[in-house]
Design a protein around this motif. Structure first.
Motif, PDB file in Angstrom:
ATOM      1  N   SER A  29      -2.133   0.645 -10.855  1.00 19.95           N
ATOM      2  CA  SER A  29      -3.358  -0.160 -11.410  1.00 19.95           C
ATOM      3  C   SER A  29      -2.764  -1.653 -11.898  1.00 19.95           C
ATOM      4  CB  SER A  29      -3.857   0.555 -12.826  1.00 19.95           C
ATOM      5  OG  SER A  29      -4.114   1.755 -12.581  1.00 19.95           O
ATOM      6  N   ILE A  30      -1.633  -1.928 -12.066  1.00 19.00           N
ATOM      7  CA  ILE A  30      -1.194  -3.179 -12.286  1.00 19.00           C
ATOM      8  C   ILE A  30      -1.313  -3.960 -11.134  1.00 19.00           C
ATOM      9  CG2 ILE A  30       0.816  -4.711 -13.169  1.00 19.00           C
ATOM     10  CD1 ILE A  30       1.263  -2.599 -15.071  1.00 19.00           C
ATOM     11  N   VAL A  31      -0.741  -3.301 -10.181  1.00 22.00           N
ATOM     12  CA  VAL A  31      -0.766  -4.015  -8.649  1.00 22.00           C
ATOM     13  C   VAL A  31      -2.196  -4.109  -8.246  1.00 22.00           C
ATOM     14  CG1 VAL A  31      -0.211  -3.726  -6.362  1.00 22.00           C
ATOM     15  CG2 VAL A  31       1.397  -2.968  -7.868  1.00 22.00           C
ATOM     16  N   MET A  32      -3.159  -3.350  -8.511  1.00 23.39           N
ATOM     17  CA  MET A  32      -4.484  -3.646  -8.132  1.00 23.39           C
ATOM     18  C   MET A  32      -5.144  -4.742  -8.977  1.00 23.39           C
ATOM     19  SD  MET A  32      -5.515  -1.536  -5.710  1.00 23.39           S
ATOM     20  CE  MET A  32      -4.080  -1.582  -4.717  1.00 23.39           C
ATOM     21  N   ALA A  33      -4.716  -4.425 -10.331  1.00 26.30           N
ATOM     22  CA  ALA A  33      -5.215  -5.419 -11.094  1.00 26.30           C
ATOM     23  C   ALA A  33      -4.854  -6.974 -10.785  1.00 26.30           C
ATOM     24  CB  ALA A  33      -4.880  -5.429 -12.495  1.00 26.30           C
TER      25      ALA A  33
ATOM     26  N   PHE B 249       0.868  -1.160   0.220  1.00 33.04           N
ATOM     27  CA  PHE B 249      -0.065   0.043   0.073  1.00 33.04           C
ATOM     28  C   PHE B 249       0.974   1.141  -0.186  1.00 33.04           C
ATOM     29  CE2 PHE B 249      -3.368  -2.496   2.234  1.00 33.04           C
ATOM     30  CZ  PHE B 249      -4.191  -2.654   0.861  1.00 33.04           C
ATOM     31  N   LEU B 250       1.897   1.362   0.755  1.00 31.12           N
ATOM     32  CA  LEU B 250       2.555   2.532   0.907  1.00 31.12           C
ATOM     33  C   LEU B 250       3.683   2.770  -0.180  1.00 31.12           C
ATOM     34  CD1 LEU B 250       3.728   2.471   4.818  1.00 31.12           C
ATOM     35  CD2 LEU B 250       2.023   3.703   3.532  1.00 31.12           C
ATOM     36  N   ALA B 251       3.855   1.832  -0.859  1.00 34.03           N
ATOM     37  CA  ALA B 251       4.522   2.037  -2.214  1.00 34.03           C
ATOM     38  C   ALA B 251       3.772   2.378  -3.258  1.00 34.03           C
ATOM     39  CB  ALA B 251       5.301   0.636  -2.617  1.00 34.03           C
ATOM     40  N   SER B 252       2.504   1.900  -3.338  1.00 36.43           N
ATOM     41  CA  SER B 252       1.396   2.574  -4.137  1.00 36.43           C
ATOM     42  C   SER B 252       1.123   3.772  -4.035  1.00 36.43           C
ATOM     43  CB  SER B 252       0.274   1.691  -4.036  1.00 36.43           C
ATOM     44  OG  SER B 252       0.395   0.595  -4.475  1.00 36.43           O
ATOM     45  N   VAL B 253       1.267   4.361  -2.665  1.00 30.53           N
ATOM     46  CA  VAL B 253       1.090   5.677  -2.250  1.00 30.53           C
ATOM     47  C   VAL B 253       2.063   6.526  -2.805  1.00 30.53           C
ATOM     48  CG1 VAL B 253       1.017   7.352  -0.350  1.00 30.53           C
ATOM     49  CG2 VAL B 253      -0.657   5.164  -0.265  1.00 30.53           C
ATOM     50  N   ALA B 254       3.322   6.061  -2.696  1.00 33.42           N
ATOM     51  CA  ALA B 254       4.507   7.113  -3.268  1.00 33.42           C
ATOM     52  C   ALA B 254       4.357   7.263  -4.581  1.00 33.42           C
ATOM     53  CB  ALA B 254       5.770   6.225  -2.659  1.00 33.42           C
ATOM     54  N   LEU B 255       3.942   6.335  -5.418  1.00 34.78           N
ATOM     55  CA  LEU B 255       3.734   6.332  -6.874  1.00 34.78           C
ATOM     56  C   LEU B 255       2.253   7.351  -7.270  1.00 34.78           C
ATOM     57  CD1 LEU B 255       4.214   2.768  -8.083  1.00 34.78           C
ATOM     58  CD2 LEU B 255       5.752   4.634  -8.316  1.00 34.78           C
TER      59      LEU B 255
ATOM     60  N   GLU C 180     -11.376  -1.865  -5.722  1.00 40.55           N
ATOM     61  CA  GLU C 180     -10.213  -2.224  -6.414  1.00 40.55           C
ATOM     62  C   GLU C 180     -10.324  -1.725  -7.854  1.00 40.55           C
ATOM     63  OE1 GLU C 180      -8.882  -5.451  -3.027  1.00 40.55           O
ATOM     64  OE2 GLU C 180      -9.722  -5.930  -5.120  1.00 40.55           O
ATOM     65  N   LEU C 181     -11.382  -2.335  -8.462  1.00 35.25           N
ATOM     66  CA  LEU C 181     -11.765  -1.919  -9.886  1.00 35.25           C
ATOM     67  C   LEU C 181     -12.052  -0.278  -9.876  1.00 35.25           C
ATOM     68  CD1 LEU C 181     -14.363  -4.993 -10.130  1.00 35.25           C
ATOM     69  CD2 LEU C 181     -11.960  -4.494 -11.339  1.00 35.25           C
ATOM     70  N   ALA C 182     -12.712   0.128  -9.031  1.00 31.57           N
ATOM     71  CA  ALA C 182     -12.739   1.441  -9.057  1.00 31.57           C
ATOM     72  C   ALA C 182     -11.494   2.342  -9.216  1.00 31.57           C
ATOM     73  CB  ALA C 182     -13.786   2.014  -7.938  1.00 31.57           C
ATOM     74  N   ILE C 183     -10.525   1.827  -8.116  1.00 29.25           N
ATOM     75  CA  ILE C 183      -9.197   2.510  -8.178  1.00 29.25           C
ATOM     76  C   ILE C 183      -8.471   2.268  -9.542  1.00 29.25           C
ATOM     77  CG2 ILE C 183      -6.961   2.437  -7.353  1.00 29.25           C
ATOM     78  CD1 ILE C 183      -8.151   1.898  -4.240  1.00 29.25           C
ATOM     79  N   ILE C 184      -8.576   1.367 -10.296  1.00 27.83           N
ATOM     80  CA  ILE C 184      -8.069   0.900 -11.418  1.00 27.83           C
ATOM     81  C   ILE C 184      -8.742   1.911 -12.451  1.00 27.83           C
ATOM     82  CG2 ILE C 184      -7.876  -0.587 -13.296  1.00 27.83           C
ATOM     83  CD1 ILE C 184      -7.973  -2.714 -11.126  1.00 27.83           C
ATOM     84  N   ALA C 185      -9.932   1.923 -12.472  1.00 30.35           N
ATOM     85  CA  ALA C 185     -10.768   2.967 -13.508  1.00 30.35           C
ATOM     86  C   ALA C 185     -10.440   4.305 -13.279  1.00 30.35           C
ATOM     87  CB  ALA C 185     -12.082   2.750 -13.297  1.00 30.35           C
ATOM     88  N   ILE C 186     -10.157   4.825 -11.976  1.00 29.78           N
ATOM     89  CA  ILE C 186      -9.868   6.085 -11.881  1.00 29.78           C
ATOM     90  C   ILE C 186      -8.286   6.356 -12.098  1.00 29.78           C
ATOM     91  CG2 ILE C 186      -9.241   7.716  -9.772  1.00 29.78           C
ATOM     92  CD1 ILE C 186     -11.711   6.414  -8.412  1.00 29.78           C
TER      93      ILE C 186
END
Length: 124
Positions: free
Chosen positions: A78-82, A55-61, A108-114
């Protein structure tokens, strides 16, 4: 980037930050959230490192993208969430359906779409 998309990316960033910080610094609170049971110190370490770190690596990106306008990190998140979503779907197919899986799957799907919408709206 459109203001509305920026706000949605910020909301996703805040949510992932909360999950990451809670996983890292209060792993016992995450046991119920993730329906997992750590086995001793190694189990708590796994929650801190694997889940919190993810989660925190995703936040950094996402923060890099929000602050610099370089949104390629949105694709990485998005790839991680997928991959997480794929794991949930495989779980449904292998283990059976449980309605408790639906809310995180939808998020998770909403985050990918956003994130993918925000990425493509910047002209890549």
């Amino acid at each position: 980037m459109d203001l509305a998309l920026n706000i949605l990316v910020i909301v996703a960033t805040v949510a992932l930050t909360a999950l990451g910080l809670m996983s890292m610094f209060a792993p016992r609170r995450m046991v119920a959230n993730f329906a997992i049971e750590p086995v001793g110190t190694p189990g708590l370490s796994t929650i801190r490192s694997v889940i919190g770190g993810l989660f925190l690596a995703s936040v950094a990106l996402l923060v890099i993208g929000l602050t610099t306008g370089q949104t390629l990190g949105y694709v990485a998140v998005s790839i991680v969430m997928a991959a997480v979503t794929a794991g949930r779907i495989i779980g449904i197919l292998a283990d059976g359906f449980d309605k408790a899986v639906v809310p995180p799957l939808v998020v998770e799907l909403a985050i990918i779409a956003i994130l993918m919408t925000a990425y493509t709206s910047t002209g890549m």
